[in-house]
Structure formats: structure tokens, C-alpha cells
Design a protein around this motif. Structure first.
Motif, mmCIF file in Angstrom:
data_model
loop_
_atom_site.group_PDB
_atom_site.id
_atom_site.type_symbol
_atom_site.label_atom_id
_atom_site.label_comp_id
_atom_site.label_asym_id
_atom_site.label_seq_id
_atom_site.Cartn_x
_atom_site.Cartn_y
_atom_site.Cartn_z
ATOM 1 N N UNK A 198 1.041 -1.257 -0.094
ATOM 2 C CA UNK A 198 -0.113 0.085 -0.062
ATOM 3 C C UNK A 198 0.931 1.300 0.125
ATOM 4 N N UNK A 199 0.360 2.366 -0.511
ATOM 5 C CA UNK A 199 0.978 3.730 -0.516
ATOM 6 C C UNK A 199 1.835 4.092 -1.899
ATOM 7 N N UNK A 268 16.591 3.892 -9.310
ATOM 8 C CA UNK A 268 16.249 4.230 -7.902
ATOM 9 C C UNK A 268 15.013 3.366 -7.688
ATOM 10 N N UNK A 269 14.699 2.704 -6.338
ATOM 11 C CA UNK A 269 13.893 1.856 -6.188
ATOM 12 C C UNK A 269 13.294 2.401 -4.685
ATOM 13 N N UNK A 270 11.861 2.393 -4.631
ATOM 14 C CA UNK A 270 11.195 2.780 -3.279
ATOM 15 C C UNK A 270 10.193 1.781 -2.870
ATOM 16 N N UNK A 271 10.180 1.175 -1.716
ATOM 17 C CA UNK A 271 9.267 0.234 -1.236
ATOM 18 C C UNK A 271 8.620 0.685 0.061
ATOM 19 N N UNK A 272 7.288 1.072 -0.098
ATOM 20 C CA UNK A 272 6.665 1.800 0.714
ATOM 21 C C UNK A 272 6.343 1.225 1.986
ATOM 22 N N UNK A 306 15.081 3.290 -1.230
ATOM 23 C CA UNK A 306 14.491 4.090 -0.183
ATOM 24 C C UNK A 306 13.607 3.069 0.532
ATOM 25 N N UNK A 307 13.741 2.699 1.871
ATOM 26 C CA UNK A 307 12.848 1.671 2.501
ATOM 27 C C UNK A 307 12.085 2.381 3.795
ATOM 28 N N UNK A 308 10.942 1.775 4.216
ATOM 29 C CA UNK A 308 10.194 2.179 5.438
ATOM 30 C C UNK A 308 10.612 1.223 6.703
ATOM 31 N N UNK A 309 11.435 1.893 7.452
ATOM 32 C CA UNK A 309 11.790 1.097 8.701
ATOM 33 C C UNK A 309 10.951 0.810 9.673
ATOM 34 N N UNK A 310 9.869 1.467 9.586
ATOM 35 C CA UNK A 310 8.552 1.109 10.595
ATOM 36 C C UNK A 310 8.120 -0.014 10.228
ATOM 37 N N UNK A 325 21.310 2.732 0.790
ATOM 38 C CA UNK A 325 19.912 2.770 1.342
ATOM 39 C C UNK A 325 19.590 3.741 2.036
ATOM 40 N N UNK A 326 18.336 4.478 1.768
ATOM 41 C CA UNK A 326 18.077 5.606 3.002
ATOM 42 C C UNK A 326 16.753 4.938 3.586
ATOM 43 N N UNK A 327 16.877 5.166 4.942
ATOM 44 C CA UNK A 327 15.672 4.474 5.775
ATOM 45 C C UNK A 327 14.802 5.755 6.027
ATOM 46 N N UNK A 328 13.702 5.481 6.236
ATOM 47 C CA UNK A 328 12.550 6.508 6.856
ATOM 48 C C UNK A 328 11.712 5.966 7.717
#
Length: 535
Positions: A198-199, A268-272, A306-310, A325-328
Motif C-alpha cells: 500500500x502507499x 532508484x527503488x522505493x518500497x513503501x 529507499x525503505x520504510x523502517x517502521x 539505502x536511505x531509511x525513513x
């Protein structure tokens, strides 16, 4: 005389076959419609059919017709029996047409090029089915064959799918090849892939707003996240002047993301986020995680993830790639970009982004919900990687528009609605309830619940009902059967069941809202199931 009687009988059967073909059009259209809503997948279509058979009211009309047909067959007079069968066919056709006109489809059949090909094959199959109606001489068998024509289209979907599948694969392969050649010709194009349970769409739209501050960028439109949707975008919209291509990538089967990554080849890859979405087709949560993380693992070593650490499933996954990797996150502290000091109100949200370097940058947005703030963090991480300044990021985030049907605050007939109707999921639904909790007046929620969650669907919908306590004052559930788990959850948490209402359709739900709500109240629309799943 015998020859003339045979000619007359033959002409009668031809005329009657034409009548039958007309009678079969509505079931034919409905079968194609449901096949489309099940994503043209026979497996999904079979499961949907099984679910329909569990609902007793769906049996009433077919059983009635079968009883009447048997009555026609046992009529001793051959000619009278034929006349009765004809009138039965006319009756079935008339009732079917009447019921079709009364239906108000949430998502009408989209007559695409693919559907037109399916219609052509279905026409041929229907004509082949009707040949025995002309050739059969045994009256009882002929009558049964005629009555079966009322429902045969639900089964003809399978040979139609088998016949058209090779052509669809060839067409898909051809156009994807052309699109891949176009991408290769844009050797300086920055390609960004986005996936997640999702997202995806919200992150893509936010990222487009952010990157447009510095680049001429093209996002895939709406939810064009399939191979053909992406292919259409590349072939019809990508221009030599574009600097960035933002590609949303959807997946509901093992291998989908890997195929799309080989196709687009983003840098660039982003996994929400990853969760129990499409469990029916993936088979397990492990398969979902492995497939979604292909977004990062298929990046070049020089790429950027870019990855969601939550998200626990992402956080605990061992990544088989050495790219940066950048974590948010919001809950996790050890990240590159974290949202703190979050506050919500009817006008939107405000928060600070705390960076790993120790800076705190204030942001404001009209979007609501922590998941939207997480989506902003992801977009900011990509923007910073591509050199977008903090001032440009603040300006862009403040201007981000609501994504249609995703926590979109809107006025309808003077009433305040929070429209979160698109593809509800466990995380998003929980967030939307927290947003509703902060809203003024009496708080309404209108929902049919969530689907496509495999064996956990009942449990997740029950939890959804339990979370409504203290967040909603009036609950309107659409569809008695599919919302039973929500009712169980509401009862388990002690919700006042006098304020729970169950209706059959979205139209009835809106009528009830307008009857009960005041202009100062807030109404949350959570999920909007296709017609195939509204029960």
C-alpha cells in the motif's frame, strides 16, 4: 407434406435460436464484467463463483427456471411443450433485462480492446452452443439445452480465456518490446520504481510534486502499475525532453516485480510498505515480502534504495544488494529521515523532519494520516538524493493535492466527507480511523470491509471493527455477509450496536447518511468494493 413440416420446424428452430442469442446477451455481458473485475484471471473468477454459490438468494431464480423447464418437458403434447419452452425463454430474457436495468454498477464494464476480442470469441462460442438447438430432434433434450443457454456463459468464460490467452501474451510481449526500445533511447533518463502493498500511488503523486520543482518528470497515471499500463504510458506519454520517469509497479503474483524491474530497469527503488495484501494470489506473506523486495535487489550496485523502517517485514529482511539505502520512518529512531512533532487538524497536518545529521525542518501539508506523512518522508528521501533543496521540498509538500479517494477531504451536498474509498488495507484503514477520531461533530464511517486478504481476511476485518470504538459514533456497513466479521469486532469491543446499521448498497448507505448526519459532522468512506465482491 413431411418435407414442408421439416422445413417449418427447421425455420422455427433458427428463429428461436436467434431469440436465444438475444436472451443470452445480458448474462454474457455480466460474465465478462465479473471476469474483468477478477482481473481476467480464471483462478480468481472460480473463487468468486464459489463465494456466490454460498449465498442462497443467488439460487432462487435459477431453481425457479429449472422447475419451470422440467414442467415444460413433461407436457405430453409436443407442440404445446415447445410453445411453453419459447415463452419460458422470453420470460427469462425479460426478467434478466429488467434486473440488468435496475442495477447501478459501481464499476461498469470497460470495453477495452481486450474486451472486444473477448466479445468476438464469446459470440462464436455462443453460436456454437446454439447449433444443437437447431439440430436436436429429441424434445426433452432440446428443451434442457435451451434452458441451459440462460447460464452457459458463466462457463464459456473458461474456453474463451483459454483461446484468447496466447493472443494476449503475444500482444503484451510485442508492445512491451516497443516500450523497452523507447526507454533505451532515453539514455539519460532517471527512472524511479515504486512498489509496496500500500502507499504506492500516494507516494508516486507526492514524489511527482516534489521532483517537478527541479525536473521535467513523468509519472505513470492513476493506478497504471501493470506491464500494459506502464507500456501505454511509455509509448504514448514519454517524450525525449523528460528527465525523470516515476514508475509505479504493482504485483499480486510471484514474479511480477522481477518482470517489471527487468522491463523498466530503474536506478532508484522505493518500497513503501509490505503487508497481507493479495494473499490469495501470492500464497503466503513470505512470498509477498520476497517479491516486493525485488525492487531493491534488482537495482544496480550504483543505484539507490529507499525503505520504510517502521514496517517490520521490510526492517527484518536481509537485502541481497550492496547499493546505498536511505531509511525513513515515524516510530523508528535510527533512520535517515524521521517525522516528529506530528499534529492533525481539519485543514491538514504539520510535522518536522528530523535528519540523521540532526537538523529539524518544519513541513505542512493538506494531507491527513500518518501513512501520508510516511509517504512524504519517502518522497523527500528521493528528492534529497536528486538534489532538491529543503526550501523546494517544503514548498512542494505544502502544495501536494489530495490523491483521489485516498483520505481526500471533500464536500458532497454540503456534508464533509473523508474519501478513503480506494482499495482499503489493514494499515490504511487503521490510520483513517485515527484521522476520523480527531474530526469534529458526530463521526460516521461507511465501509464494506476489506478483501483479498486470504485466510486472514476474517480476522483482519474483525480487528477493523474493534478499532472503530472511540473513533466512530455511527457505523454503516455495506453488505450483510461480507461485513459479519466487522460486526463481531464491534460486539467484542463493546460498541453500542444501536449505532450500527447494515445496508445492501452504497446508495442506501448515502441515503442513511443524509438522513442522520448534520453539516457539522464528518463521514469517512472506507473502501469501495467492485460489484463482484459486494454481498
Amino acid at each position: 407434406m413431411e418435407f414442408l413440416r421439416q422445413i417449418q420446424d427447421f425455420l422455427e428452430k433458427v428463429l428461436f435460436s436467434a431469440l436465444l442469442l438475444c436472451m443470452m446477451v445480458i448474462p454474457w455481458k455480466h460474465a465478462l464484467h465479473m471476469f474483468q473485475q477478477n482481473r481476467y484471471e480464471p483462478g480468481r473468477y472460480i473463487q468468486w463463483g464459489k463465494d456466490q454459490l454460498k449465498v442462497w438468494k443467488h439460487w432462487l431464480f435459477p431453481v425457479l427456471i429449472l422447475v419451470l423447464a422440467l414442467g415444460c418437458i413433461v407436457i405430453p403434447d409436443y407442440r404445446l411443450g415447445k410453445i411453453a419452452t419459447v415463452w419460458l425463454a422470453v420470460f427469462v430474457g425479460g426478467v434478466t433485462l429488467y434486473r440488468e436495468k435496475k442495477k447501478n454498477y459501481i464499476k461498469p464494464l470497460a470495453v477495452t480492446a481486450r474486451v472486444k476480442r473477448q466479445i468476438a470469441v464469446m459470440l462464436v462460442l455462443n453460436c456454437l452452443w446454439l447449433i444443437p438447438a437447431v439440430m436436436l430432434t429429441d424434445y426433452p433434450l432440446w428443451a434442457l439445452w435451451v434452458v441451459a443457454a440462460c447460464w452457459i456463459n458463466w462457463l464459456l468464460i473458461f474456453p474463451m480465456a483459454w483461446i484468447t490467452s496466447p493472443f494476449e501474451k503475444l500482444i503484451k510481449k510485442h508492445y512491451m518490446k516497443l516500450a523497452k526500445e523507447i526507454l533505451k533511447s532515453h539514455d539519460r533518463l532517471i527512472k524511479i520504481g515504486i512498489t509496496g502493498s500500500y502507499g504506492k500511488t500516494s507516494s508516486k503523486n507526492i514524489l511527482q510534486q516534489i521532483l517537478s520543482e527541479k525536473f521535467y518528470s513523468l509519472p505513470t497515471p492513476a493506478s497504471f502499475n501493470t506491464p500494459m499500463g506502464i507500456t501505454i504510458t511509455i509509448r504514448e506519454q514519454l517524450k525525449p525532453t523528460h528527465e525523470v520517469f516515476i514508475c509505479e509497479m504493482g504485483a499480486d503474483h510471484v514474479g511480477d516485480i522481477e518482470q517489471l524491474m527487468d522491463f523498466v530497469q530503474p536506478q532508484i527503488g522505493l518500497v513503501t510498505s509490505i503487508g497481507p495484501q493479495h494473499l490469495n494470489t501470492f500464497g503466503s506473506q513470505e512470498n509477498i515480502v520476497t517479491e516486493k523486495m525485488k525492487m531493491i535487489e534488482k537495482l544496480p550496485v550504483t543505484g539507490f534504495g529507499v525503505l520504510n523502517k517502521d514496517n517490520e517485514l521490510i526492517r527484518n529482511y536481509y537485502i541481497k544488494n550492496k547499493c546505498p539505502i536511505a531509511w525513513y520512518g515515524i516510530e523508528q529512531e535510527d533512520v535517515d529521515y524521521r517525522a516528529v512533532n506530528i499534529s492533525f487538524g481539519p485543514q491538514g497536518s504539520s510535522f518536522d523532519i528530523h535528519t540523521r545529521e540532526g537538523a529539524d525542518i518544519p513541513f505542512k501539508t493538506r494531507l491527513l494520516g500518518e501513512h501520508n506523512i510516511a509517504n512524504i518522508l519517502a518522497a523527500v528521501a528521493v528528492g534529497r538524493h536528486l538534489g532538491v533543496s529543503w526550501e523546494q521540498l517544503q514548498s512542494a509538500v505544502a502544495q501536494v493535492r489530495y490523491v483521489e479517494h485516498r483520505l481526500e477531504v471533500k464536500k458532497i451536498n454540503g456534508y464533509t466527507f473523508i474519501d478513503d474509498a480506494f482499495n482499503s488495507n489493514p494499515v490504511g484503514s487503521a490510520m483513517s480511523l485515527q484521522v476520523l477520531k480527531t474530526m469534529p461533530g458526530t463521526r460516521f464511517i461507511v465501509t464494506p470491509g476489506m478483501i483479498d486478504l486470504g485466510p486472514r481476511q476474517h480476522e483482519i476485518n474483525k480487528q477493523f471493527g474493534m478499532k472503530m470504538k472511540d473513533c466512530a459514533d455511527e457505523v454503516i456497513l455495506v453488505g450483510k455477509r461480507q461485513t459479519e466479521p466487522i460486526v463481531e469486532g464491534l460486539q467484542a469491543c463493546g460498541f453500542d450496536m444501536a449505532h450500527v446499521h447494515i445496508v445492501a448498497t452504497v446508495k442506501e448507505a448515502f441515503g442513511l447518511v443524509y438522513q442522520k448526519a448534520a453539516y457539522t459532522d464528518t463521514i469517512l468512506l472506507e473502501n469501495d468494493l467492485p460489484d463482484a465482491f459486494n454481498q
